[in-house]
Design a protein around this motif. Structure first.
Motif, PDB file in Angstrom:
ATOM      1  N   TRP A  30     -30.853  40.256 -10.477  1.00  0.00           N
ATOM      2  CA  TRP A  30     -29.437  40.619 -10.320  1.00  0.00           C
ATOM      3  C   TRP A  30     -28.647  39.323 -10.217  1.00  0.00           C
ATOM      4  O   TRP A  30     -29.097  38.375  -9.570  1.00  0.00           O
ATOM      5  N   PRO A  31     -27.490  39.213 -10.850  1.00  0.00           N
ATOM      6  CA  PRO A  31     -26.744  40.229 -11.594  1.00  0.00           C
ATOM      7  C   PRO A  31     -27.133  40.253 -13.076  1.00  0.00           C
ATOM      8  O   PRO A  31     -27.584  39.264 -13.627  1.00  0.00           O
ATOM      9  N   ARG A  32     -26.911  41.417 -13.697  1.00  0.00           N
ATOM     10  CA  ARG A  32     -27.218  41.596 -15.107  1.00  0.00           C
ATOM     11  C   ARG A  32     -25.971  41.587 -15.992  1.00  0.00           C
ATOM     12  O   ARG A  32     -26.069  41.754 -17.210  1.00  0.00           O
ATOM     13  N   GLN A  33     -24.800  41.466 -15.365  1.00  0.00           N
ATOM     14  CA  GLN A  33     -23.537  41.439 -16.110  1.00  0.00           C
ATOM     15  C   GLN A  33     -22.528  40.681 -15.270  1.00  0.00           C
ATOM     16  O   GLN A  33     -22.836  40.202 -14.169  1.00  0.00           O
ATOM     17  N   ASN A  34     -21.298  40.565 -15.791  1.00  0.00           N
ATOM     18  CA  ASN A  34     -20.245  39.895 -15.031  1.00  0.00           C
ATOM     19  C   ASN A  34     -20.040  40.558 -13.681  1.00  0.00           C
ATOM     20  O   ASN A  34     -20.150  41.782 -13.547  1.00  0.00           O
ATOM     21  N   VAL A  35     -19.723  39.748 -12.688  1.00  0.00           N
ATOM     22  CA  VAL A  35     -19.465  40.237 -11.333  1.00  0.00           C
ATOM     23  C   VAL A  35     -17.959  40.215 -11.093  1.00  0.00           C
ATOM     24  O   VAL A  35     -17.277  39.243 -11.439  1.00  0.00           O
ATOM     25  N   LEU A  52     -24.955  32.345  -9.522  1.00  0.00           N
ATOM     26  CA  LEU A  52     -25.473  33.644  -9.961  1.00  0.00           C
ATOM     27  C   LEU A  52     -25.824  33.649 -11.451  1.00  0.00           C
ATOM     28  O   LEU A  52     -26.397  34.620 -11.948  1.00  0.00           O
ATOM     29  N   LYS A  53     -25.400  32.589 -12.159  1.00  0.00           N
ATOM     30  CA  LYS A  53     -25.622  32.484 -13.610  1.00  0.00           C
ATOM     31  C   LYS A  53     -24.954  33.631 -14.370  1.00  0.00           C
ATOM     32  O   LYS A  53     -25.477  34.151 -15.355  1.00  0.00           O
ATOM     33  N   GLN A  54     -23.806  34.058 -13.876  1.00  0.00           N
ATOM     34  CA  GLN A  54     -22.949  35.050 -14.526  1.00  0.00           C
ATOM     35  C   GLN A  54     -21.500  34.694 -14.226  1.00  0.00           C
ATOM     36  O   GLN A  54     -21.198  33.996 -13.247  1.00  0.00           O
ATOM     37  N   ASN A  55     -20.601  35.185 -15.059  1.00  0.00           N
ATOM     38  CA  ASN A  55     -19.182  35.013 -14.761  1.00  0.00           C
ATOM     39  C   ASN A  55     -18.814  35.836 -13.534  1.00  0.00           C
ATOM     40  O   ASN A  55     -19.248  36.980 -13.392  1.00  0.00           O
ATOM     41  N   VAL A  56     -18.025  35.238 -12.667  1.00  0.00           N
ATOM     42  CA  VAL A  56     -17.491  35.954 -11.511  1.00  0.00           C
ATOM     43  C   VAL A  56     -15.973  35.937 -11.647  1.00  0.00           C
ATOM     44  O   VAL A  56     -15.357  34.868 -11.614  1.00  0.00           O
ATOM     45  N   VAL A  57     -15.384  37.113 -11.842  1.00  0.00           N
ATOM     46  CA  VAL A  57     -13.949  37.208 -12.099  1.00  0.00           C
ATOM     47  C   VAL A  57     -13.248  37.893 -10.926  1.00  0.00           C
ATOM     48  O   VAL A  57     -13.811  38.773 -10.276  1.00  0.00           O
TER      49      VAL A  57
END
Length: 320
Positions: free
Chosen positions: A25-30, A57-62
């Motif tokens: 986790w995460p598998r998509q943008n947060v 997290l290696k994902q975009n956090v918006v």
């Protein structure tokens, strides 16, 4: 039907997270929802965390602003989200005050889980420059000589400003009149203009006006002095004990979030809080950053709910 609805929502969350462990986790943008407009203290906290959290997290956090209903619209959306990747930058107004004043479409204690405490900013008792007071004692004497003639401005009923002023009135026995506004900006405009005399606004809202000599700080409503206003006493130092009010901020997620995901988010947010860049960015607006475990944040959340709830019931505070 209601039970089935929640069961389907829980199933959807489970499918979205896929029984996710903290490692995948995460598998998509947060998303981090904010219950107020851009530019305020909650927004500043959320963006400071989001900017550094994404790489961890290696994902975009918006950050998404969903203003309304004393910050509870965003909390409602978070509580009912099923994508497994929606967080909220919670604020004391929504999570410790509003539940005692508003009829909510969610249960703040059962539908959301405290994940990571970020920090707090104190409320500051400030006065119009033309008011003939230079300290809290002067203000108390003036207000007692003019019962009902002095007004205090707030960003709205049920805000930390409102509750702080009611604490002040409760301890001092003063009769001062509440003038609620739609946000701190118009309230401070009228404070500087003299339409209202005092306010208990938050540090990020007042610090620029204080430094520019537009309003006079009398005391900070915190247990210790704030580095941004080192010469301004605490309320206790000013002779008024029992008036402590800070707007606090922390990450919440839906209650159905897997425990190991909660633990992961807590650890990563605490890393962001410890970064010198974050410390510098948020200390500039008077924030006191305080990392906690999820368990400590839950205990804090419960204590604050009780403290504000007891005052609201005892003083019969209502939305105006």
């Amino acid at each position: 039907m209601k039970t089935m609805k929640w069961a389907l929502a829980a199933l959807a969350l489970a499918l979205t997270t896929g029984g996710a462990t903290a490692q995948d986790w995460p598998r998509q943008n947060v998303k981090i929802l904010v219950g107020s407009s851009p530019g305020g203290g909650t927004d500043a906290m959320a963006r400071a965390i989001a900017d550094r959290l994404g790489p961890l997290l290696k994902q975009n956090v918006v950050v998404e602003n969903r203003a309304g209903a004393s910050n509870t619209l965003a909390a409602d959306l978070t509580a009912k989200s099923t994508d497994g990747h929606t967080l909220i930058m919670g604020v004391s107004t929504a999570h410790a005050i509003a539940p005692h004043l508003l009829k909510l479409n969610y249960n703040s204690d059962k539908d959301l889980v405290p994940v990571a405490f970020v920090g707090s900013v104190p409320n500051v008792l400030v006065a119009n420059m033309a008011l003939p007071v230079t300290n809290v004692d002067d203000l108390v004497k003036l207000a007692k000589s003019r019962p009902g003639q002095l007004n205090y401005a707030t960003s709205g009923s049920g805000s930390t400003q409102h509750i702080a002023a009611e604490m002040f009135k409760d301890v001092t026995g003063l009769f001062i009149t509440h003038i609620p506004y739609r946000g701190s900006a118009p309230a401070l405009v009228d404070l500087m203009g003299g339409a209202v005399q005092i306010s208990f606004d938050t540090m990020p809202s007042v610090i620029g006006h204080v430094r520019n000599g537009k309003i006079r700080p009398l005391a900070v409503a915190s247990a210790k002095r704030n580095p941004q206003l080192p010469d301004v006493p605490t309320m206790a130092e000013a002779g008024v004990k029992g008036v402590e009010m800070s707007a606090w901020y922390g990450i919440y997620m839906p209650a159905s979030t897997p425990k190991d995901v909660v633990t992961r988010v807590n650890a990563e947010v605490n890393k962001v809080i410890a970064m010198p860049e974050t410390q510098a960015r948020l200390s500039a607006i008077g924030a006191d950053l305080t990392p906690m475990t999820p368990e400590a944040f839950l205990a804090f959340h419960n204590a604050e709910n009780k403290r504000y709830g007891d005052l609201i019931r005892r003083k019969n505070i209502k939305l105006e």
